[in-house]
Design a protein around this motif. Structure first.
Motif, short mmCIF file in Angstrom:
data_model
loop_
_atom_site.label_atom_id
_atom_site.label_comp_id
_atom_site.label_asym_id
_atom_site.label_seq_id
_atom_site.Cartn_x
_atom_site.Cartn_y
_atom_site.Cartn_z
N PHE A 1 0.83 -1.20 0.00
CA PHE A 1 0.00 0.00 0.00
C PHE A 1 0.87 1.25 0.00
O PHE A 1 1.96 1.26 0.56
CB PHE A 1 -0.95 0.01 1.20
CG PHE A 1 -0.27 -0.15 2.53
CD1 PHE A 1 0.02 0.95 3.33
CD2 PHE A 1 0.09 -1.41 2.99
CE1 PHE A 1 0.66 0.80 4.55
CE2 PHE A 1 0.74 -1.58 4.22
CZ PHE A 1 1.02 -0.46 5.00
N THR B 1 -8.09 -4.96 -2.42
CA THR B 1 -7.59 -3.59 -2.33
C THR B 1 -7.02 -3.09 -3.66
O THR B 1 -6.74 -1.91 -3.80
CB THR B 1 -6.48 -3.49 -1.25
OG1 THR B 1 -5.40 -4.34 -1.61
CG2 THR B 1 -7.02 -3.87 0.11
N ARG C 1 -5.81 -0.16 2.23
CA ARG C 1 -4.63 -0.51 1.43
C ARG C 1 -3.84 -1.61 2.13
O ARG C 1 -3.10 -2.35 1.50
CB ARG C 1 -3.73 0.71 1.22
CG ARG C 1 -4.39 1.87 0.52
CD ARG C 1 -5.01 1.47 -0.79
NE ARG C 1 -3.98 1.19 -1.78
CZ ARG C 1 -4.22 0.62 -2.95
NH1 ARG C 1 -5.43 0.23 -3.26
NH2 ARG C 1 -3.25 0.41 -3.81
#
Length: 514
Positions: A131, A270, A196
């Motif tokens: 992320f 995600t 994330r």
């Protein structure tokens, strides 16, 4: 990142305070998926939306404008400090994070913003995910490192996240929600960042605020994902990695999702994948000339270290012994390194030394191997030999933080305090923002009984971790110390004035709600 356009201090501080009020609960978001905390979190966020609506200043158009690079960096630093201080899954391992930063910086230098600021770090989580946060901070789950079948596959994931940063996706996603209230926008920012890392946690966060926050807002849109794919592909190609690895990794994730749609990999939830996206990457790869890329030794060594840290020491020893016996490894050196590390965990120092001797015959050079070799010598009580290993390795790998910290610790353990301070001072000249160096410096000054210098170093240690109040307190104690000369005391006084001014500004901003 590049220098931002001028922003008024008050406007900037209002934005920072507004966004970071709830971002600071990121640590608790990870706990929300683990039990009853989920309900408490939902109640907290629901009430927070109301409370913040009353307390927040009316930011007007300033809240709707796109975030400046300066603002993004400040938010990112704030979140990163919170992760380091309070997130138990943060991997505080110099070998692993050094490797991610070497890989990441190589990619960043080939990205659309090669002079930007980036920082890469690992999260201990078996799920496959990565992320990007504000300000170029990029996290990678250890599960991703273990799942990637080559360094190019791992580079493809990291390049994709760098693409999100260079395309300003997080700021653009939040800024475009102009119809939402400020508290909702803040809550959405928390949800996006949490998602994330873990989609379930992000969903819990989003569901606790306005009903209009749909699940699609958890992750970047498919358009943003395609942009990150294309930017990441160019970065991967320019950096010299195998561009086919990007589609290979994503396609493997997609197949895993089809097998179990209910428990699809976090990465799929995600980073929404489509056949179109994978086909686009495959088509681009077909138009590129074939390039065979060999994974670096450090790629395999880091993976071995992560596995050797997992489970009990005896389980780790058994895993690597079986792999070596059956010759089921991609790198013999990495397999032996993993066994040596596991044997160290099991306090079998002689066994670990035997494995290190076997690694020597393989003639693989890495700061990761040198660091473990020195640690084993230290554990055996042979500090001079450990220090010799560190000194030789630092000549070849001068930027390896694991070696820098290890050598300083070995000098401290050998009560060579003056030499340790000289070494730490030379390292601080190269890295003034390394809080760990100040922590080692403070410990060494304490051993020498130099209280003023100890407190002064401890103040910088706290300051660099965003703990301004504690930094000021340490300098106040330093003022009362009577073992410093005129110049040292003057330096303490000057630094205290600087930090008090910053603390006063921070206090006023909080008091005024901005």
């Amino acid at each position: 990142m590049m220098s931002p356009s001028p922003v008024s201090l008050r406007s900037l501080s209002r934005k920072v305070w507004t966004i970071t009020v709830l971002l600071r609960v990121t640590h608790f978001l990870r706990c929300a998926a683990r039990g009853a905390v989920r309900l408490a979190l939902a109640m907290f966020l629901a009430s927070a939306s109301v409370v913040l609506a009353d307390d927040l200043p009316d930011l007007g158009e300033s809240a709707r404008a796109e975030f400046s690079q300066q603002l993004e960096r400040r938010i990112g630093v704030s979140i990163m400090n919170e992760i380091r201080l309070r997130e138990p899954s943060y991997v505080d391992d110099a070998d692993i994070n050094d490797y991610l930063n070497r890989l990441g910086q190589r990619l960043a230098e080939s990205s659309a913003n090669p002079i930007g600021e980036y920082h890469f770090f690992a999260i201990r989580d078996s799920s496959v995910n990565a992320f990007a946060m504000f300000g170029g901070f990029i996290g990678v789950n250890t599960g991703t490192l273990l799942t990637a079948q080559s360094e190019s596959e791992l580079a493809g994931v990291v390049a994709h996240e760098i693409g999100h940063v260079t395309q300003n996706h997080l700021a653009r996603q939040i800024a475009r929600e102009k119809q939402n209230t400020i508290p909702s926008m803040i809550a959405m920012a928390v949800g996006i960042l949490a998602a994330r890392s873990n989609a379930d946690i992000g969903m819990a966060t989003i569901s606790s605020v306005q009903a209009g926050m749909v699940q699609a807002q958890l992750s970047f849109s498919r358009d943003f994902e395609r942009e990150a794919d294309r930017a990441g592909y160019k970065t991967l190609e320019k950096a010299g990695y195998d561009v086919r690895s990007m589609s290979d990794f994503f396609e493997r994730m997609q197949k895993a999702g089809h097998v179990s749609e209910v428990n699809a990999p976090v990465y799929l939830r995600t980073h929404p994948l489509t056949v179109e996206r994978i086909s686009d990457m495959q088509n681009r790869a077909q138009n590129s000339s074939y390039r065979q890329v060999v994974s670096s030794p450090d790629f395999y060594l880091v993976r071995a270290k992560i596995r050797a840290q997992t489970g009990t020491a005896r389980e780790a020893v058994s895993e690597f012994e079986i792999a070596l016996r059956d010759k089921k490894y991609a790198s013999q050196a990495a397999a032996r390194y993993g066994l040596a590390f596991a044997l160290m965990r099991a306090k079998d120092i002689l066994g670990a030394q035997r494995e290190m001797e076997a690694i020597k015959s393989l003639k693989v050079s890495s700061p990761i191997i040198s660091g473990l070799a020195a640690d084993i010598r230290s554990a055996a009580g042979d500090l001079p030999a450990a220090q010799a290993i560190y000194r030789e390795a630092l000549l070849r790998f001068p930027q390896a933080k694991s070696l820098v910290y290890g050598y300083a610790e070995s000098l401290y353990a050998g009560r060579q305090y003056d030499l340790a301070l000289q070494f730490l001072e030379s390292q601080l000249q190269l890295s003034l923002t390394d809080y760990k160096l100040y922590g080692l410096q403070a410990k060494t000054y304490s051993a020498l009984g130099k209280r003023l210098q100890q407190l002064r170093a401890q103040a910088e240690y706290y300051y660099l971790q965003g703990q301004l109040g504690q930094a000021v307190e340490q300098l106040q104690f330093a003022q009362q110390a009577n073992d410093g000369n005129f110049y040292e005391q003057s330096a303490v006084d000057a630094r205290l004035r600087e930090l008090r001014k910053l603390l006063d500004e921070e206090t006023k901003q909080k008091k005024n709600g901005g």
